[in-house]
Write a protein that holds these residues in place. Structure first.
Motif, short mmCIF file in Angstrom:
data_model
loop_
_atom_site.label_atom_id
_atom_site.label_comp_id
_atom_site.label_asym_id
_atom_site.label_seq_id
_atom_site.Cartn_x
_atom_site.Cartn_y
_atom_site.Cartn_z
N VAL A 59 0.87 -1.17 0.00
CA VAL A 59 0.00 0.00 0.00
C VAL A 59 0.91 1.23 0.00
CG1 VAL A 59 -1.77 1.30 1.22
CG2 VAL A 59 -1.82 -1.21 1.25
N ARG A 60 0.71 2.09 -0.99
CA ARG A 60 1.47 3.34 -1.07
C ARG A 60 0.47 4.48 -0.89
NH1 ARG A 60 5.27 4.39 -5.96
NH2 ARG A 60 6.95 4.25 -4.46
N ILE A 61 0.72 5.33 0.09
CA ILE A 61 -0.16 6.47 0.38
C ILE A 61 0.67 7.73 0.18
CG2 ILE A 61 -1.60 7.60 2.11
CD1 ILE A 61 -1.79 4.85 3.53
N ARG A 62 0.19 8.60 -0.72
CA ARG A 62 0.93 9.85 -0.94
C ARG A 62 -0.03 11.03 -0.93
NH1 ARG A 62 0.41 11.05 -6.37
NH2 ARG A 62 -0.31 9.30 -7.58
N LEU A 63 0.49 12.14 -0.48
CA LEU A 63 -0.27 13.37 -0.42
C LEU A 63 -0.38 13.97 -1.81
CD1 LEU A 63 -1.57 15.63 1.29
CD2 LEU A 63 0.72 16.57 1.60
N ASP A 64 -1.60 14.31 -2.22
CA ASP A 64 -1.83 14.99 -3.50
C ASP A 64 -2.00 16.48 -3.18
OD1 ASP A 64 -2.85 16.13 -5.85
OD2 ASP A 64 -3.84 14.25 -6.42
N ARG A 65 -0.91 17.21 -3.26
CA ARG A 65 -0.92 18.63 -2.86
C ARG A 65 -1.87 19.46 -3.72
NH1 ARG A 65 3.13 19.10 0.83
NH2 ARG A 65 4.86 17.64 0.65
N ALA A 66 -1.87 19.22 -5.02
CA ALA A 66 -2.73 20.01 -5.91
C ALA A 66 -4.21 19.76 -5.61
CB ALA A 66 -2.42 19.68 -7.37
N ALA A 67 -4.58 18.50 -5.44
CA ALA A 67 -5.98 18.17 -5.12
C ALA A 67 -6.36 18.68 -3.74
CB ALA A 67 -6.20 16.66 -5.22
N SER A 68 -5.42 18.67 -2.80
CA SER A 68 -5.69 19.19 -1.45
C SER A 68 -5.97 20.68 -1.51
CB SER A 68 -4.49 18.92 -0.52
OG SER A 68 -4.31 17.54 -0.33
N GLU A 69 -5.16 21.43 -2.26
CA GLU A 69 -5.38 22.87 -2.36
C GLU A 69 -6.69 23.17 -3.08
OE1 GLU A 69 -5.46 26.69 -1.85
OE2 GLU A 69 -4.07 25.35 -0.82
N GLN A 70 -7.00 22.39 -4.11
CA GLN A 70 -8.26 22.58 -4.83
C GLN A 70 -9.46 22.33 -3.89
OE1 GLN A 70 -8.82 20.01 -8.21
NE2 GLN A 70 -10.46 21.27 -9.02
N ALA A 71 -9.38 21.29 -3.07
CA ALA A 71 -10.45 20.99 -2.12
C ALA A 71 -10.60 22.11 -1.09
CB ALA A 71 -10.18 19.66 -1.41
N ARG A 72 -9.48 22.65 -0.62
CA ARG A 72 -9.55 23.76 0.33
C ARG A 72 -10.17 25.00 -0.31
NH1 ARG A 72 -4.82 21.33 2.02
NH2 ARG A 72 -4.95 20.64 4.17
N GLN A 73 -9.80 25.27 -1.56
CA GLN A 73 -10.37 26.42 -2.26
C GLN A 73 -11.88 26.27 -2.42
OE1 GLN A 73 -8.97 29.31 -3.00
NE2 GLN A 73 -10.89 30.05 -3.85
N GLN A 74 -12.33 25.08 -2.78
CA GLN A 74 -13.76 24.84 -2.92
C GLN A 74 -14.48 25.04 -1.59
OE1 GLN A 74 -13.75 20.89 -4.59
NE2 GLN A 74 -13.83 21.65 -6.69
N SER A 75 -13.86 24.58 -0.50
CA SER A 75 -14.46 24.77 0.83
C SER A 75 -14.56 26.25 1.17
CB SER A 75 -13.63 24.07 1.90
OG SER A 75 -13.74 22.68 1.76
N ARG A 76 -13.51 27.01 0.87
CA ARG A 76 -13.54 28.46 1.15
C ARG A 76 -14.66 29.13 0.36
NH1 ARG A 76 -7.76 27.75 1.44
NH2 ARG A 76 -7.55 28.09 -0.79
N GLU A 77 -14.81 28.73 -0.90
CA GLU A 77 -15.86 29.32 -1.74
C GLU A 77 -17.25 28.98 -1.19
OE1 GLU A 77 -15.05 27.95 -5.71
OE2 GLU A 77 -13.20 29.13 -5.83
#
Length: 93
Positions: A59-77
């Protein structure tokens, strides 16, 4: 070898446990040490799951920084739009 890839959203990290939601699958609770060290609430993780010929599982788990920032932006909106329409009325429970 056969494998799959999933996306997990980190919902909470508390007391050494992480709660992750995975695209329609039930919420999972797992030890926080399994996550990348920089992962935090609101992050998006890419999870690769591979079953080897000998039956072992990788199992390889990696942080998707671009998707994380996009999700945060959507939450802010969403929060911004909600604040614009909130009349400050009473809450009833």
């Amino acid at each position: 070898m056969r494998g799959t890839e999933r996306t997990w959203n980190v919902d909470a990290v508390e007391d050494g446990l992480a709660a992750v939601d995975g695209g329609g699958e039930p919420r999972a609770h797992l030890p926080a040490w399994l996550l990348p060290p920089e992962a935090r609430e609101g992050d998006v993780l890419r999870v690769e799951h591979t079953v080897e010929l000998d039956g072992s599982v990788i199992v390889r788990i990696r942080l998707d920084r671009a998707a994380s920032e996009q999700a945060r932006q959507q939450s802010r909106e969403l929060l911004g739009r909600a604040a614009e329409t909130d009349d400050g009325g009473d809450l009833y429970v």
